[in-house]
Design a protein around this motif. Structure first.
Motif, PDB file in Angstrom:
ATOM      1  N   UNK A 135       0.820  -1.217   0.000  1.00  0.00           N
ATOM      2  CA  UNK A 135       0.000   0.000   0.000  1.00  0.00           C
ATOM      3  C   UNK A 135       0.850   1.262   0.000  1.00  0.00           C
ATOM      4  N   UNK A 136       2.138   1.127   0.344  1.00  0.00           N
ATOM      5  CA  UNK A 136       3.010   2.299   0.399  1.00  0.00           C
ATOM      6  C   UNK A 136       3.411   2.794  -0.987  1.00  0.00           C
ATOM      7  N   UNK A 137       3.338   1.919  -2.001  1.00  0.00           N
ATOM      8  CA  UNK A 137       3.745   2.331  -3.340  1.00  0.00           C
ATOM      9  C   UNK A 137       2.909   3.495  -3.871  1.00  0.00           C
ATOM     10  N   UNK A 138       1.560   3.417  -3.825  1.00  0.00           N
ATOM     11  CA  UNK A 138       0.783   4.581  -4.283  1.00  0.00           C
ATOM     12  C   UNK A 138       1.050   5.849  -3.466  1.00  0.00           C
ATOM     13  N   UNK A 139       1.266   5.674  -2.161  1.00  0.00           N
ATOM     14  CA  UNK A 139       1.545   6.842  -1.322  1.00  0.00           C
ATOM     15  C   UNK A 139       2.885   7.468  -1.699  1.00  0.00           C
ATOM     16  N   UNK A 140       3.883   6.628  -1.952  1.00  0.00           N
ATOM     17  CA  UNK A 140       5.202   7.135  -2.317  1.00  0.00           C
ATOM     18  C   UNK A 140       5.146   7.855  -3.655  1.00  0.00           C
ATOM     19  N   UNK A 141       4.460   7.259  -4.655  1.00  0.00           N
ATOM     20  CA  UNK A 141       4.372   7.884  -5.970  1.00  0.00           C
ATOM     21  C   UNK A 141       3.567   9.184  -5.902  1.00  0.00           C
ATOM     22  N   UNK A 142       2.540   9.215  -5.068  1.00  0.00           N
ATOM     23  CA  UNK A 142       1.769  10.447  -4.915  1.00  0.00           C
ATOM     24  C   UNK A 142       2.617  11.551  -4.302  1.00  0.00           C
ATOM     25  N   UNK A 143       3.445  11.177  -3.339  1.00  0.00           N
ATOM     26  CA  UNK A 143       4.330  12.166  -2.719  1.00  0.00           C
ATOM     27  C   UNK A 143       5.346  12.689  -3.732  1.00  0.00           C
ATOM     28  N   UNK A 144       5.870  11.781  -4.591  1.00  0.00           N
ATOM     29  CA  UNK A 144       6.818  12.195  -5.619  1.00  0.00           C
ATOM     30  C   UNK A 144       6.143  13.101  -6.648  1.00  0.00           C
ATOM     31  N   UNK A 145       4.908  12.762  -7.026  1.00  0.00           N
ATOM     32  CA  UNK A 145       4.168  13.600  -7.971  1.00  0.00           C
ATOM     33  C   UNK A 145       3.902  14.982  -7.395  1.00  0.00           C
ATOM     34  N   UNK A 146       3.473  15.047  -6.151  1.00  0.00           N
ATOM     35  CA  UNK A 146       3.174  16.334  -5.530  1.00  0.00           C
ATOM     36  C   UNK A 146       4.420  17.194  -5.430  1.00  0.00           C
ATOM     37  N   UNK A 147       5.563  16.554  -5.166  1.00  0.00           N
ATOM     38  CA  UNK A 147       6.819  17.290  -5.091  1.00  0.00           C
ATOM     39  C   UNK A 147       7.173  17.890  -6.448  1.00  0.00           C
ATOM     40  N   UNK A 148       6.939  17.120  -7.523  1.00  0.00           N
ATOM     41  CA  UNK A 148       7.231  17.616  -8.864  1.00  0.00           C
ATOM     42  C   UNK A 148       6.271  18.731  -9.261  1.00  0.00           C
ATOM     43  N   UNK A 149       4.988  18.570  -8.929  1.00  0.00           N
ATOM     44  CA  UNK A 149       3.999  19.571  -9.298  1.00  0.00           C
ATOM     45  C   UNK A 149       4.147  20.854  -8.496  1.00  0.00           C
TER      46      UNK A 149
END
Length: 420
Positions: A135-149
């Protein structure tokens, strides 16, 4: 012999048990460098490496002996720039802890084969953790996306065509306020109202079987604010801009159709000086014209059978009389607006915004600003009656170089005779 057979059996059993254990207890996520999440995750990795020493951060890194460098150029508002270097985990195996779960990062690079279009080697990043922590994979990718955006928030991204794909051009730019572009009364409001109406009628188009796309043509003399208005309008609607150069060498009809059908979401496609793209074409036969993009191919890309939908195209030209009637017919150009030279009202508004106080400190009182603005309005009206013109770009540059009184006193030097 018996001992050897026993050891072999134990070794094979251990391998099978390890494989079964890996399949049941571990889960892996692979990201290749063709996916947007790849760059997001690498940027996130660099951020974690730089912030790992701070307390209460989401991830902690083990020391890595395999590093890669990422170079970024920071452009400041005053024109200066600085170059920053970030050390990130390079090709190899690394470990980090994210929200109390250990995750293995394996970055692999295929050096024997390259991407056909860009020449960049294929790379993959594989994340592995316990199955219970998937379940941590979607959370990690969301955090990476938010950092980029976060770096693009409140900014305008410009894209250019790189072969058959769109790529960001330079750093995201600050959005320009729509009211900063002074057009003739009613012109800007007409375009803004039309595009907002179009964006709100997606279902209306679908119910009637009408292709959901819109084409705009802004024409007029150079320096009148055509491109500036498109940029400001995109920023006000939180859209980006895709710049398309039809005269680029090697650009073909197929590439044009592919790019128009695969433009980034929420973006305008901007084709500047569309009259120049086909002005020197030489007819070679029924198939079209001798050009990087044929004229017939361009028309088909705009509204042919294979043309894409859900797009907004802006075209600009300084010479609308040179455009083929087939290009500007309804369906390809849904709204055409002339952006003309400075009118007396435009000059007055622009002067007031430059010297009218507010956040800008000037040596003029409000009464003096109104008086000088009225004088400038009369000068522009008189010169236009004599058959002369001045562009908004020329007035803006003149205001930047001079104070309010000198700007009005010397503005007659900017006027030129209109061409027939």
């Amino acid at each position: 012999m018996g001992v050897g057979v026993g050891l072999t059996a134990l070794r094979q059993g251990a391998i099978l048990a390890s494989t079964a254990l890996h399949r049941r207890m571990l889960v892996s996520l692979e990201i290749n460098n063709k996916d947007k999440a790849y760059d997001w995750f690498l940027a996130w990795m660099a951020q974690q490496a730089n912030e790992a020493a701070k307390p209460r951060y989401s991830a902690s890194w083990l020391r890595s002996h395999q590093l890669s460098v990422e170079t970024s150029i920071e452009q400041r508002k005053n024109g200066s720039s600085s170059i920053l270097f970030k050390l990130v985990a390079g090709p190899g195996t690394h470990w980090f802890r994210y929200k109390r779960a250990w995750i293995q990062v394996k970055r692999e690079r295929e050096t024997r084969s390259m991407q056909l279009m860009s020449g960049v080697p294929w790379e993959t990043v594989t994340l592995t953790t316990l199955s219970r922590d998937r379940r941590l994979f979607p959370e990690l990718l969301s955090e990476a996306r938010d950092l980029a955006m976060r770096g693009q928030e409140g900014k305008l991204v410009l894209y250019t065509a790189w072969n058959i794909e769109w790529r960001p051009f330079g750093q995201p730019r600050r959005k320009r306020p729509l009211q900063s572009v002074v057009l003739a009364p009613g012109v800007g409001d007409t375009i803004e109202h039309d595009i907002k109406t179009f964006l709100d009628r997606r279902r209306w188009y679908a119910d009637r079987g009408i292709p959901y796309r819109r084409g705009y043509l802004l024409y007029g003399p150079p320096g009148s604010g055509k491109t500036s208005f498109i940029q400001a309008l995109a920023g006000s609607l939180s859209y980006d801009i895709c710049i398309l150069n039809l005269a680029e060498r090697g650009f073909t009809d197929d590439k044009l159709n592919h790019l128009l059908s695969n433009a980034p979401e929420r973006s305008f496609i901007l084709i500047e000086d569309v009259d120049a793209a086909f002005s020197k074409r030489v007819q070679t036969g029924e198939d079209g014209y001798q050009s990087a993009v044929t004229f017939s191919g361009f028309l088909n890309a705009l509204d042919g059978v294979a043309s894409g939908e859900e797009r907004i195209i802006f075209m600009t030209t300084n010479h609308v009389e040179r455009l083929d009637p087939a290009l500007i017919r309804p369906g390809r150009v849904d709204l055409a607006e002339r952006i003309d030279d400075a009118t007396p009202e435009q000059a007055e508004i622009l002067f007031t915004r430059f010297y009218g106080g507010g956040e800008i400190v000037t040596d003029l009182t409000e009464e003096e600003v109104q008086q000088l603005a009225g004088g400038l309005r009369d000068i522009v009206r008189d010169e236009k009656q004599r058959g002369k013109r001045v562009s908004m770009a020329a007035l803006q540059g003149h205001f930047i170089r001079n104070n309010g009184r000198d700007a009005v006193g010397q503005c007659r030097e900017l006027f030129t005779v209109k061409r027939a």
